[in-house]
Design a protein around this motif. Structure first.
Motif, mmCIF file in Angstrom:
data_model
loop_
_atom_site.group_PDB
_atom_site.id
_atom_site.type_symbol
_atom_site.label_atom_id
_atom_site.label_comp_id
_atom_site.label_asym_id
_atom_site.label_seq_id
_atom_site.Cartn_x
_atom_site.Cartn_y
_atom_site.Cartn_z
ATOM 1 N N PRO A 1 4.385 9.252 4.364
ATOM 2 C CA PRO A 1 4.248 9.448 5.911
ATOM 3 C C PRO A 1 5.425 9.683 6.633
ATOM 4 C CG PRO A 1 3.661 7.129 5.051
ATOM 5 C CD PRO A 1 4.201 7.772 3.959
ATOM 6 N N LYS B 1 7.249 9.549 22.246
ATOM 7 C CA LYS B 1 7.042 8.236 22.896
ATOM 8 C C LYS B 1 8.277 7.863 23.308
ATOM 9 C CE LYS B 1 4.037 4.498 22.506
ATOM 10 N NZ LYS B 1 3.106 3.830 21.258
ATOM 11 N N VAL C 1 0.966 -1.211 0.056
ATOM 12 C CA VAL C 1 -0.015 0.014 0.008
ATOM 13 C C VAL C 1 1.046 1.188 0.206
ATOM 14 C CG1 VAL C 1 -1.900 1.362 1.350
ATOM 15 C CG2 VAL C 1 -1.795 -1.324 1.565
ATOM 16 N N PHE D 1 -1.611 1.728 9.395
ATOM 17 C CA PHE D 1 0.022 2.311 9.414
ATOM 18 C C PHE D 1 0.623 1.933 10.474
ATOM 19 C CE2 PHE D 1 -2.563 5.512 7.160
ATOM 20 C CZ PHE D 1 -1.334 6.104 6.344
ATOM 21 N N THR E 1 4.275 2.015 12.795
ATOM 22 C CA THR E 1 5.119 3.188 13.151
ATOM 23 C C THR E 1 6.484 2.197 13.881
ATOM 24 O OG1 THR E 1 3.598 4.732 13.374
ATOM 25 C CG2 THR E 1 5.526 5.052 14.557
ATOM 26 N N ARG E 2 7.606 2.623 13.474
ATOM 27 C CA ARG E 2 8.744 1.968 14.167
ATOM 28 C C ARG E 2 9.780 3.224 14.472
ATOM 29 N NH1 ARG E 2 5.693 -1.181 14.631
ATOM 30 N NH2 ARG E 2 5.354 -3.209 13.339
ATOM 31 N N GLY E 3 9.689 3.483 16.001
ATOM 32 C CA GLY E 3 10.663 4.204 16.282
ATOM 33 C C GLY E 3 12.228 3.607 16.573
ATOM 34 N N SER F 1 4.445 0.852 17.136
ATOM 35 C CA SER F 1 2.960 1.056 17.477
ATOM 36 C C SER F 1 2.270 0.844 15.977
ATOM 37 C CB SER F 1 2.634 2.127 18.088
ATOM 38 O OG SER F 1 3.264 3.511 17.703
ATOM 39 N N SER F 2 1.176 0.845 16.055
ATOM 40 C CA SER F 2 0.216 1.247 14.784
ATOM 41 C C SER F 2 -1.018 1.970 14.758
ATOM 42 C CB SER F 2 -0.171 -0.253 14.518
ATOM 43 O OG SER F 2 -1.212 -0.698 15.587
ATOM 44 N N HIS F 3 -1.381 2.477 13.458
ATOM 45 C CA HIS F 3 -2.793 3.231 13.657
ATOM 46 C C HIS F 3 -3.412 2.568 12.512
ATOM 47 C CE1 HIS F 3 -1.669 6.836 16.010
ATOM 48 N NE2 HIS F 3 -0.423 6.480 15.658
ATOM 49 N N LEU G 1 6.980 8.717 17.703
ATOM 50 C CA LEU G 1 8.330 8.387 17.414
ATOM 51 C C LEU G 1 9.425 9.436 18.388
ATOM 52 C CD1 LEU G 1 8.402 8.777 13.583
ATOM 53 C CD2 LEU G 1 8.597 6.593 14.750
ATOM 54 N N PRO G 2 10.507 8.561 18.633
ATOM 55 C CA PRO G 2 11.349 9.409 19.381
ATOM 56 C C PRO G 2 11.746 10.594 18.795
ATOM 57 C CG PRO G 2 12.451 7.419 18.708
ATOM 58 C CD PRO G 2 10.981 7.374 18.709
ATOM 59 N N GLN H 1 -6.612 10.576 16.100
ATOM 60 C CA GLN H 1 -5.171 10.017 15.598
ATOM 61 C C GLN H 1 -4.623 11.201 14.528
ATOM 62 O OE1 GLN H 1 -4.825 5.811 15.162
ATOM 63 N NE2 GLN H 1 -6.935 5.997 14.256
ATOM 64 N N GLY I 1 12.632 7.671 13.074
ATOM 65 C CA GLY I 1 11.813 6.203 12.923
ATOM 66 C C GLY I 1 11.172 6.454 11.440
ATOM 67 N N ILE I 2 10.196 5.635 11.307
ATOM 68 C CA ILE I 2 9.526 5.311 10.052
ATOM 69 C C ILE I 2 7.947 4.926 10.449
ATOM 70 C CG2 ILE I 2 11.555 4.573 8.778
ATOM 71 C CD1 ILE I 2 9.641 1.918 8.657
ATOM 72 N N VAL I 3 7.156 5.639 9.702
ATOM 73 C CA VAL I 3 5.908 5.234 9.298
ATOM 74 C C VAL I 3 5.445 4.666 8.087
ATOM 75 C CG1 VAL I 3 3.265 6.304 9.770
ATOM 76 C CG2 VAL I 3 5.323 7.369 10.867
ATOM 77 N N PRO J 1 2.454 2.573 5.477
ATOM 78 C CA PRO J 1 1.083 2.088 5.290
ATOM 79 C C PRO J 1 1.193 0.591 5.038
ATOM 80 C CG PRO J 1 1.647 3.171 3.210
ATOM 81 C CD PRO J 1 2.670 3.348 4.272
#
Lengths: 164, 164, 164
Positions: free
Chosen positions: B129, B43, A127, C104, C106-108, C78-80, B157-158, B100, C125-127, C129
């Motif tokens: 994103p 976070k 996606v 989505f 999210t990875r810090g 985390s996720s959204h 994100l940090p 969100q 970090g990254i976000v 989809p």
């Protein structure tokens, strides 16, 4: 309790994005008046846009554009035009909406003839966002239904038209 | 029929994200009370956050921060702070909103002096994103307008602050 | 002025996505009736879907699935689950909702023991989809609260189940 005018207007946009993603020109046509004007713009600089192609006239013009100018989804592919942060102003039988939009493209992997490989788990495909911008749209209430009379698609990205 | 309080509150957030993306400190200021508190968190672990920088005081502080601390968009660039899945509770002249958010960055390609290359078609550039989190915001109804009195940006994100 | 039924229904979905992202089975359970049916579908072709696994029965089944089948977030992750363009129809004590969704992830980045490297600034970090589709959901108003009675997750991507 009846649905509010604001929500009704917002739901027209919700039907518009579904019809766009389904490449459903007939459904799309029903949301516009016969003399509605649709204009697609591409950004050329901060706050500056240029018109992409000619304005499209009426629901019939939108139907034609959906059926002839939108690329069909490839096998396993689909899209989501999604909208956010609507500003809606209703004044009797007129309404104006401004919304942010992003277009996402979804591409499912083809299942191999022998099944998914060892270790594959969960969704198979990608996606990704491919476009963004604002919809800026005028509506009129006609025989109890909100119809688009002027629709401006304000894209953030420059647009290359194929050479004629 | 008047617009509902919930929608009015949600539209303040819709104006907030537009002002943020436009780097419009004046428009941003008008959404906050003079003594509003804005706090940006990053976070540090599951459910745990640390404050990034000092709290920002009032609409004037927000204006200053927008004008001095937000990086300007590069040429051809823009952004969309978008919000989803709002929970809004109104209690007379107080309201609380939780939403969100995701931030998208758009980067349009520069059109080559000789025009787009042979075969280029459609949008030219990328959308991606770059941030996500929650807005958690308190409002008060003041002289008929909902204003932000406490705004918490809870980033997922940090965050690395530049060394002083 | 009371919140509209449409907004109430939409807020149940807003709580659903938060509970999903928090992997909070107890909160999730409270949104469904005891005999609710939840079905997860994966797309197999244009307009065609196949059921992924067995239907899940009741809020208790949803709680069990959240606690046992959803992968926990990795450290810093985390996720959204976010929803857009809701179509909501309320008919007395019944309601139907259709919404677009995207997930989505999210990875810090982990903060290095010696602190962020020279030059690091802003979010680390990254976000991205990872899934998209539609929620198609039926609700009933029970003792003043809208509860999910039938929830269909219509995923756009094919789904690989691990071999048993």
């Amino acid at each position: 309790m009846e649905m509010s005018d604001e929500r009704n207007v917002q739901e027209v946009l919700a039907r518009y994005v579904r019809a766009t993603d389904a490449r459903d020109g007939i459904a799309q046509r029903s949301l516009f008046t016969d003399d509605a004007m649709t204009e697609i713009f591409a950004k050329t600089g901060p706050g500056a846009y240029e018109l992409v192609g000619e304005p499209i006239i009426g629901g019939e013009g939108v139907r034609y554009a959906v059926e002839h100018f939108m690329a069909p989804h490839p096998e396993g592919g689909s899209s989501h035009h999604v909208t956010f942060d609507h500003l809606i102003e209703v004044n009797e039988d007129r309404a104006h909406l401004n919304a942010q939009f992003i277009v996402f493209e979804t591409r499912g992997d083809a299942k191999p003839v022998g099944g998914w490989p060892q270790g594959a788990q969960g969704v198979q495909g990608i996606v990704r966002p491919i476009e963004s911008g604002y919809y800026d749209t005028d509506f009129r209430l006609i025989e109890g239904e909100w119809k688009v009379v002027h629709h401006r698609v304000l894209g953030d990205l420059p647009f290359a038209l194929p050479a004629v």
